[in-house]
Design a protein around this motif. Structure first.
Motif, PDB file in Angstrom:
ATOM      1  N   ASP A 143       8.120   5.816   5.605  1.00 10.58           N
ATOM      2  CA  ASP A 143       7.578   4.484   5.343  1.00 10.58           C
ATOM      3  C   ASP A 143       6.270   4.262   6.104  1.00 10.58           C
ATOM      4  OD1 ASP A 143       9.699   3.913   3.689  1.00 10.58           O
ATOM      5  OD2 ASP A 143      10.850   2.820   5.202  1.00 10.58           O
ATOM      6  N   ARG A 150       3.521   6.227   4.533  1.00  9.50           N
ATOM      7  CA  ARG A 150       3.069   5.596   3.285  1.00  9.50           C
ATOM      8  C   ARG A 150       2.126   4.437   3.581  1.00  9.50           C
ATOM      9  NH1 ARG A 150       7.567   5.055   1.195  1.00  9.50           N
ATOM     10  NH2 ARG A 150       7.445   6.852  -0.200  1.00  9.50           N
ATOM     11  N   THR A 151       2.438   3.661   4.593  1.00 15.18           N
ATOM     12  CA  THR A 151       1.562   2.548   4.973  1.00 15.18           C
ATOM     13  C   THR A 151       0.180   3.057   5.349  1.00 15.18           C
ATOM     14  OG1 THR A 151       3.409   1.179   5.728  1.00 15.18           O
ATOM     15  CG2 THR A 151       1.229   0.668   6.619  1.00 15.18           C
ATOM     16  N   ILE A 160      -1.660   4.192   2.200  1.00 16.19           N
ATOM     17  CA  ILE A 160      -2.198   3.053   1.448  1.00 16.19           C
ATOM     18  C   ILE A 160      -3.512   2.586   2.066  1.00 16.19           C
ATOM     19  CG2 ILE A 160      -1.833   0.595   0.946  1.00 16.19           C
ATOM     20  CD1 ILE A 160       1.158   1.274   0.563  1.00 16.19           C
ATOM     21  N   HIS A 215      12.460  -3.081  -3.259  1.00 14.52           N
ATOM     22  CA  HIS A 215      11.295  -3.325  -2.406  1.00 14.52           C
ATOM     23  C   HIS A 215      10.587  -2.014  -2.087  1.00 14.52           C
ATOM     24  CE1 HIS A 215       9.109  -4.120   1.391  1.00 14.52           C
ATOM     25  NE2 HIS A 215       8.866  -5.281   0.815  1.00 14.52           N
ATOM     26  N   ARG A 216      11.351  -0.974  -1.797  1.00 14.05           N
ATOM     27  CA  ARG A 216      10.750   0.329  -1.514  1.00 14.05           C
ATOM     28  C   ARG A 216      10.001   0.855  -2.740  1.00 14.05           C
ATOM     29  NH1 ARG A 216      11.958   5.484  -2.713  1.00 14.05           N
ATOM     30  NH2 ARG A 216      11.106   7.100  -1.320  1.00 14.05           N
ATOM     31  N   GLN A 217      10.585   0.658  -3.906  1.00 15.25           N
ATOM     32  CA  GLN A 217       9.933   1.139  -5.125  1.00 15.25           C
ATOM     33  C   GLN A 217       8.591   0.448  -5.358  1.00 15.25           C
ATOM     34  OE1 GLN A 217      10.958   3.646  -7.586  1.00 15.25           O
ATOM     35  NE2 GLN A 217      11.904   4.148  -5.629  1.00 15.25           N
ATOM     36  N   GLN A 218       8.503  -0.814  -4.986  1.00 18.09           N
ATOM     37  CA  GLN A 218       7.230  -1.515  -5.128  1.00 18.09           C
ATOM     38  C   GLN A 218       6.152  -0.842  -4.287  1.00 18.09           C
ATOM     39  OE1 GLN A 218       7.160  -4.049  -7.538  1.00 18.09           O
ATOM     40  NE2 GLN A 218       9.169  -3.096  -7.686  1.00 18.09           N
ATOM     41  N   ARG A 219       6.510  -0.415  -3.084  1.00 22.70           N
ATOM     42  CA  ARG A 219       5.565   0.269  -2.196  1.00 22.70           C
ATOM     43  C   ARG A 219       5.185   1.637  -2.748  1.00 22.70           C
ATOM     44  NH1 ARG A 219       2.690  -1.926   1.702  1.00 22.70           N
ATOM     45  NH2 ARG A 219       3.097  -0.315   3.242  1.00 22.70           N
ATOM     46  N   HIS A 253       2.943   1.106  -5.750  1.00 25.41           N
ATOM     47  CA  HIS A 253       1.628   0.621  -5.321  1.00 25.41           C
ATOM     48  C   HIS A 253       0.780   1.788  -4.809  1.00 25.41           C
ATOM     49  CE1 HIS A 253      -1.492  -1.863  -3.655  1.00 25.41           C
ATOM     50  NE2 HIS A 253      -1.206  -1.514  -2.411  1.00 25.41           N
ATOM     51  N   THR A 254       1.400   2.651  -4.025  1.00 25.97           N
ATOM     52  CA  THR A 254       0.688   3.810  -3.484  1.00 25.97           C
ATOM     53  C   THR A 254       0.212   4.736  -4.593  1.00 25.97           C
ATOM     54  OG1 THR A 254       2.160   3.727  -1.555  1.00 25.97           O
ATOM     55  CG2 THR A 254       0.826   5.711  -1.834  1.00 25.97           C
TER      56      THR A 254
END
Length: 271
Positions: free
Chosen positions: A31, A34-35, A38, A88-92, A95-96
């Protein structure tokens, strides 16, 4: 407490090279990683001095997919929260992948080793893939009881055809560099020692033209399989109108006219 640097972004001569930097985990995507990914993609997209992006991995692997520790934590959540946490994880994730896929500049995945699951999808989200002899690809989601969630169900059929994409996703088997090149998963193949340099040189070649035309053209091409011919023409008309007003177009035309006039003048003097 200092945050570990999981993404190493380097920029030289207008080419950004982004290294996935978790080599001890074969660059599995956590996580926090991934941040940082992004943020790096947003920087590349916004910086007009950056003309293209090369994406590769530090260490032996390109990207081993999703972080298994994160999967374990998700399973330990209360039953009533698992679904929403997953959403919520799938949204991230999406988005990536969308940031990478729609980046308004040429993107090249330089695959230096195994690209598994989300790692394989991430390579496919780039415009082009160049790979070394050590590269391999596997859409191994089925082995964890899940489906490709990083764009593989969209990107892979466009590379290899629907039937072959189903076979690779349903089996989760590994595709070596020879088969990957044969199927069209890999666009170019090169040595491990020159992989990043070759990718950077290719990125420079692809990004020499008008940044305006590249961004607008890529945006339309990314949709071309879903749009009708009339829709592509309509979007193309709007994009061309913008290109007509660009600094690059004006400079190119003026340069051409100046050379033409100089050539005419030279011909006239000879006569």
């Amino acid at each position: 407490m200092d945050t570990q640097t999981f993404i190493d972004l380097q920029v030289r001569d207008g080419i950004a090279t982004l290294y996935l930097n978790r080599p001890d985990k074969r660059n599995a995507m956590s996580d926090e990683m991934r941040t940082q990914f992004i943020h790096a993609l947003e920087r590349v997209a916004a910086d007009k001095a950056i003309r293209a992006l090369v994406l590769t991995g530090n260490g032996k692997g390109f990207c081993a997919g999703g972080d298994i520790t994160g999967m374990e934590r998700r399973m330990q959540a209360p039953a009533g929260e698992v679904g929403f946490n997953g959403w919520h994880r799938q949204q991230r994730v999406h988005h990536t992948q969308t940031l990478l896929h729609t980046l308004p500049k040429p993107t090249i995945a330089a695959v230096n080793g195994a690209a598994s699951g989300l790692g394989a999808d991430t390579a496919l989200a780039c415009d082009f893939i160049i790979a070394s002899e050590a590269a391999s690809f596997t859409w191994s989601y089925i082995k964890r009881g899940i489906i490709p969630d990083g764009g593989g169900m969209y990107f892979l059929p466009r590379r290899v055809g629907l039937s072959k994409a189903k076979e690779l996703i349903f089996s989760g088997r590994t595709v070596d560099i020879d088969e990957a090149q044969q199927l069209g998963i890999v666009d170019r193949r090169t040595g491990a020692d020159t992989l990043v340099a070759d990718a950077q040189a290719w990125a420079a070649e692809l990004s020499r033209g008008s940044a305006t035309a590249l961004a607008l053209g890529k945006t339309i091409l990314n949709q071309s399989f879903e749009l009708s011919a009339s829709q592509v023409f309509a979007q193309g008309s709007q994009a061309q109108g913008i290109c007509y007003t660009s600094t690059e177009h004006r400079a190119s035309v003026m340069d051409f006219l100046a050379k033409r006039d100089a050539k005419k003048a030279q011909s006239g003097n000879k006569e």
